[in-house]
Design a protein around this motif. Structure first.
Motif, PDB file in Angstrom:
ATOM      1  N   LEU A 190      46.681  59.322   6.717  1.00  0.00           N
ATOM      2  CA  LEU A 190      46.762  58.151   7.575  1.00  0.00           C
ATOM      3  C   LEU A 190      48.197  57.633   7.603  1.00  0.00           C
ATOM      4  O   LEU A 190      48.919  57.744   6.607  1.00  0.00           O
ATOM      5  CB  LEU A 190      45.849  57.035   7.050  1.00  0.00           C
ATOM      6  N   GLU A 191      48.587  57.045   8.720  1.00  0.00           N
ATOM      7  CA  GLU A 191      49.897  56.391   8.795  1.00  0.00           C
ATOM      8  C   GLU A 191      49.765  54.981   8.226  1.00  0.00           C
ATOM      9  O   GLU A 191      49.872  53.972   8.912  1.00  0.00           O
ATOM     10  CB  GLU A 191      50.411  56.381  10.232  1.00  0.00           C
ATOM     11  N   ARG A 192      49.474  54.970   6.939  1.00  0.00           N
ATOM     12  CA  ARG A 192      49.306  53.738   6.180  1.00  0.00           C
ATOM     13  C   ARG A 192      49.899  53.943   4.796  1.00  0.00           C
ATOM     14  O   ARG A 192      50.523  54.957   4.526  1.00  0.00           O
ATOM     15  CB  ARG A 192      47.812  53.353   6.091  1.00  0.00           C
ATOM     16  N   VAL A 193      49.674  52.997   3.916  1.00  0.00           N
ATOM     17  CA  VAL A 193      50.274  53.016   2.587  1.00  0.00           C
ATOM     18  C   VAL A 193      49.864  54.262   1.800  1.00  0.00           C
ATOM     19  O   VAL A 193      48.731  54.747   1.909  1.00  0.00           O
ATOM     20  CB  VAL A 193      49.864  51.741   1.810  1.00  0.00           C
ATOM     21  N   ASN A 194      50.803  54.776   1.010  1.00  0.00           N
ATOM     22  CA  ASN A 194      50.521  55.827   0.039  1.00  0.00           C
ATOM     23  C   ASN A 194      50.343  55.163  -1.315  1.00  0.00           C
ATOM     24  O   ASN A 194      51.289  54.551  -1.840  1.00  0.00           O
ATOM     25  CB  ASN A 194      51.656  56.848  -0.009  1.00  0.00           C
ATOM     26  N   TYR A 195      49.163  55.293  -1.892  1.00  0.00           N
ATOM     27  CA  TYR A 195      48.880  54.629  -3.157  1.00  0.00           C
ATOM     28  C   TYR A 195      49.418  55.459  -4.322  1.00  0.00           C
ATOM     29  O   TYR A 195      48.716  56.275  -4.914  1.00  0.00           O
ATOM     30  CB  TYR A 195      47.382  54.368  -3.299  1.00  0.00           C
ATOM     31  N   ASP A 196      50.686  55.217  -4.630  1.00  0.00           N
ATOM     32  CA  ASP A 196      51.337  55.905  -5.737  1.00  0.00           C
ATOM     33  C   ASP A 196      51.590  54.912  -6.867  1.00  0.00           C
ATOM     34  O   ASP A 196      51.202  53.729  -6.790  1.00  0.00           O
ATOM     35  CB  ASP A 196      52.636  56.561  -5.267  1.00  0.00           C
ATOM     36  N   ALA A 197      52.264  55.361  -7.915  1.00  0.00           N
ATOM     37  CA  ALA A 197      52.497  54.506  -9.077  1.00  0.00           C
ATOM     38  C   ALA A 197      53.314  53.275  -8.723  1.00  0.00           C
ATOM     39  O   ALA A 197      53.102  52.185  -9.273  1.00  0.00           O
ATOM     40  CB  ALA A 197      53.197  55.315 -10.174  1.00  0.00           C
TER      41      ALA A 197
ATOM     42  N   PHE B  32      41.876  47.946   3.062  1.00  0.00           N
ATOM     43  CA  PHE B  32      42.812  48.522   2.103  1.00  0.00           C
ATOM     44  C   PHE B  32      42.859  50.049   2.170  1.00  0.00           C
ATOM     45  O   PHE B  32      43.418  50.686   1.270  1.00  0.00           O
ATOM     46  CB  PHE B  32      42.471  48.076   0.673  1.00  0.00           C
ATOM     47  N   CYS B  33      42.297  50.635   3.211  1.00  0.00           N
ATOM     48  CA  CYS B  33      42.314  52.094   3.278  1.00  0.00           C
ATOM     49  C   CYS B  33      43.757  52.603   3.335  1.00  0.00           C
ATOM     50  O   CYS B  33      44.663  51.937   3.851  1.00  0.00           O
ATOM     51  CB  CYS B  33      41.508  52.599   4.465  1.00  0.00           C
ATOM     52  N   GLY B  34      43.956  53.779   2.771  1.00  0.00           N
ATOM     53  CA  GLY B  34      45.285  54.372   2.722  1.00  0.00           C
ATOM     54  C   GLY B  34      45.184  55.784   2.187  1.00  0.00           C
ATOM     55  O   GLY B  34      44.115  56.403   2.234  1.00  0.00           O
ATOM     56  N   ASN B  35      46.278  56.282   1.653  1.00  0.00           N
ATOM     57  CA  ASN B  35      46.344  57.658   1.160  1.00  0.00           C
ATOM     58  C   ASN B  35      46.472  57.674  -0.359  1.00  0.00           C
ATOM     59  O   ASN B  35      47.226  56.882  -0.936  1.00  0.00           O
ATOM     60  CB  ASN B  35      47.548  58.371   1.785  1.00  0.00           C
ATOM     61  N   GLY B  36      45.741  58.581  -0.986  1.00  0.00           N
ATOM     62  CA  GLY B  36      45.832  58.667  -2.446  1.00  0.00           C
ATOM     63  C   GLY B  36      44.837  59.658  -3.006  1.00  0.00           C
ATOM     64  O   GLY B  36      44.174  60.405  -2.277  1.00  0.00           O
ATOM     65  N   TRP B  37      44.722  59.670  -4.316  1.00  0.00           N
ATOM     66  CA  TRP B  37      43.735  60.515  -4.984  1.00  0.00           C
ATOM     67  C   TRP B  37      42.339  59.983  -4.656  1.00  0.00           C
ATOM     68  O   TRP B  37      42.076  58.784  -4.743  1.00  0.00           O
ATOM     69  CB  TRP B  37      43.947  60.488  -6.488  1.00  0.00           C
ATOM     70  N   LEU B  38      41.441  60.871  -4.296  1.00  0.00           N
ATOM     71  CA  LEU B  38      40.093  60.442  -3.930  1.00  0.00           C
ATOM     72  C   LEU B  38      39.371  59.782  -5.100  1.00  0.00           C
ATOM     73  O   LEU B  38      38.516  58.914  -4.903  1.00  0.00           O
ATOM     74  CB  LEU B  38      39.288  61.638  -3.408  1.00  0.00           C
TER      75      LEU B  38
END
Length: 328
Positions: free
Chosen positions: A146-153, A226-232
């Protein structure tokens, strides 16, 4: 007299109802009432036969592109029979509306109504069903970008603690705990076996408050803000974190956690590394949502957020879950 600027407003439900009636061709028998204000504001729209929820996003909270990506995800899930509250287009095929509020331009989207009620505690068989639904959703979102936030550290652990520092003094036992726990969690994020963690689009906020449970319709997921990109496994971790928060009896908590995991793995298996990371990611998401509460102090959390609240939250929830899972 010059009108004084504002940072947040509550739009008139009466006038919003008129706007929705005209834009969506809903007929004359339309009512609109405020459901709740918060990070975003939600209004219940009713016609003679249907119910909807109209969400008004807070100023500068989400860009139009981010909202469009939320809509893209929801349409994908809805078209594949995942039970979600889905966006409804207006009479002209548009999903997103620009609303000129006193503080500036806000966006609005109409969603289908999720039938049922919110239940703080519900039977193990429904937790099993929730696990099934989440796994089916993850089958669709695996590898989806998604063109949204990447949930990283950085987003989950670093930025959140910077927001917290504005409200919790340094040198307190609670801040010392958060700082030492952050160091531990950051190390785990660095050393995790990423090849064994599935990635894709995540909800990040699946818990009882975003589940509608109906005897006929079953479980419906809603609020993908709060949908975004990250580990499922972020979604798995957050769900289990919330079960631990709402179920006070250890035996009941364990029973319902196992039911949820069994439901999930009846559809798709979790790797050993994903299972290992569940409590670690759970504590990490406590960091993230504490950060959100602090970030949104001006127009949401100021009714409850203060040093006493943060002290209790950290001791009774974050620290307790950290120690219960033998982390550190």
């Amino acid at each position: 007299m010059k009108t004084f600027p504002v940072i947040n407003s509550t739009l008139s439900a009466i006038h919003l109802g008129e706007f929705v009636r005209e834009q969506y061709n809903l007929g004359d028998n339309v009512t609109c009432s405020l459901l709740k204000t918060g990070i975003n504001d939600s209004y219940l729209v009713t016609t003679g036969t249907e119910k909807y929820v109209f969400r008004v996003y807070s100023l500068n909270w989400r860009t139009e592109k981010e909202i469009a990506e939320e809509i893209r995800l929801l349409n994908l899930l809805h078209s594949n029979n995942i039970p979600v509250s889905y966006p409804v287009p207006d009479a002209y095929g548009n999903y997103i509306h620009q609303l000129q509020a006193p503080e500036g331009k806000r966006f609005g989207v109409l969603f289908s109504f999720a039938r049922g009620e919110k239940l703080l505690n519900f039977p193990a068989e429904l937790h099993y069903k929730a696990g099934e639904i989440m796994a089916r959703m993850h089958q669709l979102t695996l590898g989806l970008k998604l063109e949204r936030v990447n949930y990283d550290a950085g987003v989950i652990l670093v930025n959140s603690l910077e927001h917290l520092k504005k409200f919790l003094p340094s040198g307190t036992a609670e801040m010392d705990f958060m700082l030492s726990t952050q160091r531990y969690l950051l190390s785990e994020f660095v050393n995790v076996k990423t090849t064994e963690l599935r990635e894709g689009a995540v909800h990040l906020d699946i818990w009882f408050d975003n589940l509608a449970i109906d005897k006929e319709a079953g479980i419906t997921l809603f609020d993908f803000d709060f949908c975004g990109n990250g580990w499922l496994c972020f979604d798995v971790a957050y769900y289990i974190l919330q079960v631990n928060s709402t179920e006070k009896e250890d035996t009941e908590c364990k029973l319902k956690t196992e039911a949820f995991l069994n439901g999930y793995e009846s559809v798709t298996k979790l790797s050993a590394e994903e299972k290992r990371m569940i409590p670690i990611l759970g504590v990490s998401l406590y960091f993230f949502y504490l950060g959100v509460q602090c970030q949104r102090f001006d127009n949401w959390s100021n009714t409850f957020l203060n040093e006493v609240y943060l002290t209790r939250f950290i001791n009774l929830l974050v620290k307790k879950y950290f120690e219960k899972n033998g982390l550190g």
